[in-house]
Write a protein that holds these residues in place. Structure first.
Motif, PDB file in Angstrom:
ATOM      1  N   SER A  90       6.573  71.467 -23.694  1.00  0.00           N
ATOM      2  CA  SER A  90       6.189  72.136 -24.932  1.00  0.00           C
ATOM      3  C   SER A  90       5.758  71.088 -25.942  1.00  0.00           C
TER       4      SER A  90
ATOM      5  N   PRO B 285       1.211  73.631 -18.810  1.00  0.00           N
ATOM      6  CA  PRO B 285       1.594  75.045 -18.874  1.00  0.00           C
ATOM      7  C   PRO B 285       2.185  75.557 -17.564  1.00  0.00           C
TER       8      PRO B 285
ATOM      9  N   VAL C 262       3.386  79.581 -16.044  1.00  0.00           N
ATOM     10  CA  VAL C 262       3.225  80.985 -16.409  1.00  0.00           C
ATOM     11  C   VAL C 262       4.268  81.897 -15.766  1.00  0.00           C
ATOM     12  N   TYR C 263       4.487  81.784 -14.448  1.00  0.00           N
ATOM     13  CA  TYR C 263       5.285  82.843 -13.813  1.00  0.00           C
ATOM     14  C   TYR C 263       6.085  82.320 -12.623  1.00  0.00           C
TER      15      TYR C 263
ATOM     16  N   ALA D  44       1.411  85.517 -22.058  1.00  0.00           N
ATOM     17  CA  ALA D  44       1.719  84.162 -21.606  1.00  0.00           C
ATOM     18  C   ALA D  44       0.462  83.303 -21.522  1.00  0.00           C
TER      19      ALA D  44
ATOM     20  N   ARG E 284      -0.563  82.413 -25.155  1.00  0.00           N
ATOM     21  CA  ARG E 284       0.292  81.382 -25.773  1.00  0.00           C
ATOM     22  C   ARG E 284       0.095  80.018 -25.122  1.00  0.00           C
ATOM     23  N   ASN E 285       0.114  79.986 -23.812  1.00  0.00           N
ATOM     24  CA  ASN E 285       0.063  78.702 -23.119  1.00  0.00           C
ATOM     25  C   ASN E 285      -1.285  78.009 -23.271  1.00  0.00           C
TER      26      ASN E 285
ATOM     27  N   ASP F 172       6.769  83.234 -18.489  1.00  0.00           N
ATOM     28  CA  ASP F 172       7.024  82.343 -19.620  1.00  0.00           C
ATOM     29  C   ASP F 172       8.519  82.150 -19.853  1.00  0.00           C
TER      30      ASP F 172
END
Length: 442
Positions: free
Chosen positions: A107, A131, A133-134, A190, A193-194, A412
């Protein structure tokens, strides 16, 4: 419950082209109470917190976490399995530095700052962002005892399309009361944002960014292609241009020293392709070298290499047990686990799983020292883990007893919904069936 009229055509229209007429079980469903869903959601959130702590622990054992060590020659060996968990997991040493870097770049608040003297050409104060994601937790749950983790599919999980889209359409058409299914909206958020955070970290990215989605064409059922295409669609809905490509179309431009698709540089690639395959292939080293230097403006890969090395490896299981097995709150979501060579003599009932394995292959179940079930496969060269035997619960069906595994999707880092696969055997393989679910307290 009766089958929906025209359900096969409807499922195919939604993208479930890889159903051989037995995968999707029409006419069956699993029913949960709201309290059971809340328990599953809490378990998944707690497991994610534990995985974060386990990732920090694994990285802390690697000598290359020290930037002075990371600056040594590319292949100068400093990691051995007796001291470095990454080495024990079978992660090649040339990948360790980038596993560590992408983990620490999680981050904007934890951006690393490169040191020109140590890492060969990085500008001072160069931030980066990697990043993610899932992922999918596979859980054992019988509605009586707490949910327990079987494994974490952290990098390339499939069955997302049927969980997020097909079973939701099933709910709409059957008039079901509710379903734990927020994956689609959470995936769109997600990506938004990412990729916004990635732009902040890499301001040189083109204003009209194209995110490429790559899949392995050697998987001929269409499952990888359609799962990748579904993720592509959620990214498109987040406001980004996207393009679906094959892994084989990604090349290396030796003159420009960059990853390319045709004559275009690849800025961001989502790849439904295992890192543990990639880093052993001819192009693996250039990929890792390319993403190592943010100032070089190399390709960003989603999911990043730490997802496979720290969480997608079944070595995570004994690490979690070592850290949290004695914790009465968190340990109840874990099964006792050890590296195979460390299995206590009194543990004679267990599951033997390869460190790197997929779809239940190369897995054995043993009860009281006697083989109970096994699935052949090509995995296991890097080693195995042992997990205390906890046979899947059995539920009756017209075809006999079926054994479900609950796949809880994380988006996320947050629990997002659930898909269920069941099989006649105790080892969930690639011939398992998908069953929709509802929430009903009535």
């Amino acid at each position: 419950m009766p089958p929906r009229p025209g359900w096969r055509a409807e499922n195919t229209r939604l993208g479930l082209v890889y159903d051989d007429s037995t995968y999707w079980r029409e006419g069956a469903r699993y029913v949960f109470t709201a309290a059971e869903i809340a328990e599953l959601e809490h378990a998944a959130a707690t497991l994610h917190e534990m995985c974060v702590a386990a990732g920090d622990h694994i990285v802390a054992t690697c000598p290359r976490r020290d930037r002075t060590v990371r600056s040594r020659a590319y292949l100068d060996p400093v990691c051995t399995p007796d001291v470095c968990l990454l080495a024990r997991f079978g992660v090649p040493e040339f990948a360790h530095a980038q596993v560590i870097r992408t983990w620490q770049d999680g981050s904007a608040e934890t951006w690393t700052h490169a040191d020109k003297d140590l890492d060969g050409g990085y500008p001072p104060q160069a931030p980066d962002f990697s990043p993610s994601v899932y992922g999918r937790f596979d859980l054992r749950y019988d509605g009586q005892s707490p949910p327990t983790l079987l494994e974490f599919n952290a990098q390339t999980p499939t069955s997302l399309l049927e969980a997020a889209v097909v079973q939701w359409r099933w709910l709409e058409q059957t008039g079901g009361p509710d379903q734990w299914n927020g994956m689609h909206e959470m995936l769109v958020g997600a990506w938004r944002r990412n990729l916004a955070a990635l732009r902040e970290a890499r301001p040189w990215l083109p204003e009209k960014l194209t995110v490429h989605f790559a899949y392995e064409t050697g998987e001929t059922s269409g499952e990888d292609r359609m799962n990748t295409a579904y993720l592509q669609e959620t990214c498109r809905q987040a406001g980004y241009d996207t393009e679906l490509i094959a892994m084989s179309q990604i090349g290396w431009d030796t003159r420009a020293d960059r990853m390319v698709f045709g004559d275009r540089q690849l800025d961001v690639v989502f790849a439904l392709y295992p890192w543990e395959w990639m880093w052993h292939e001819e192009g693996g080293r250039p990929i890792l070298r390319d993403l190592a230097d943010p100032a070089k403006r190399g390709t960003v890969w989603i999911e990043p290499p730490w997802r496979a090395a720290l969480w997608g490896n079944k070595g995570l299981l004994p690490v979690l047990w070592r850290l949290f097995g004695d914790d009465p709150e968190r340990g109840r979501y874990l099964l006792p686990a050890w590296f195979a060579e460390e299995r206590p003599a009194h543990v004679t009932s267990y599951a033997l799983k390869p460190l790197w394995g997929r779809e239940g292959a190369s897995t054995s179940l043993v009860r009281d020292g006697v083989p109970l079930a096994e699935t052949p496969g090509p995995y296991g060269a890097e080693g195995y883990v042992v997990q205390a035997l906890a046979p899947l619960p059995a539920f009756g069906s017209p075809d006999g007893a079926m054994h479900p595994v609950l796949g809880v999707w994380m988006v996320d880092g947050e629990p997002a919904g659930m898909g269920i696969r069941e099989s006649a055997g105790l080892i969930t393989r690639n011939d398992a069936h998908f069953i929709p679910h509802v929430i009903n307290d009535g």
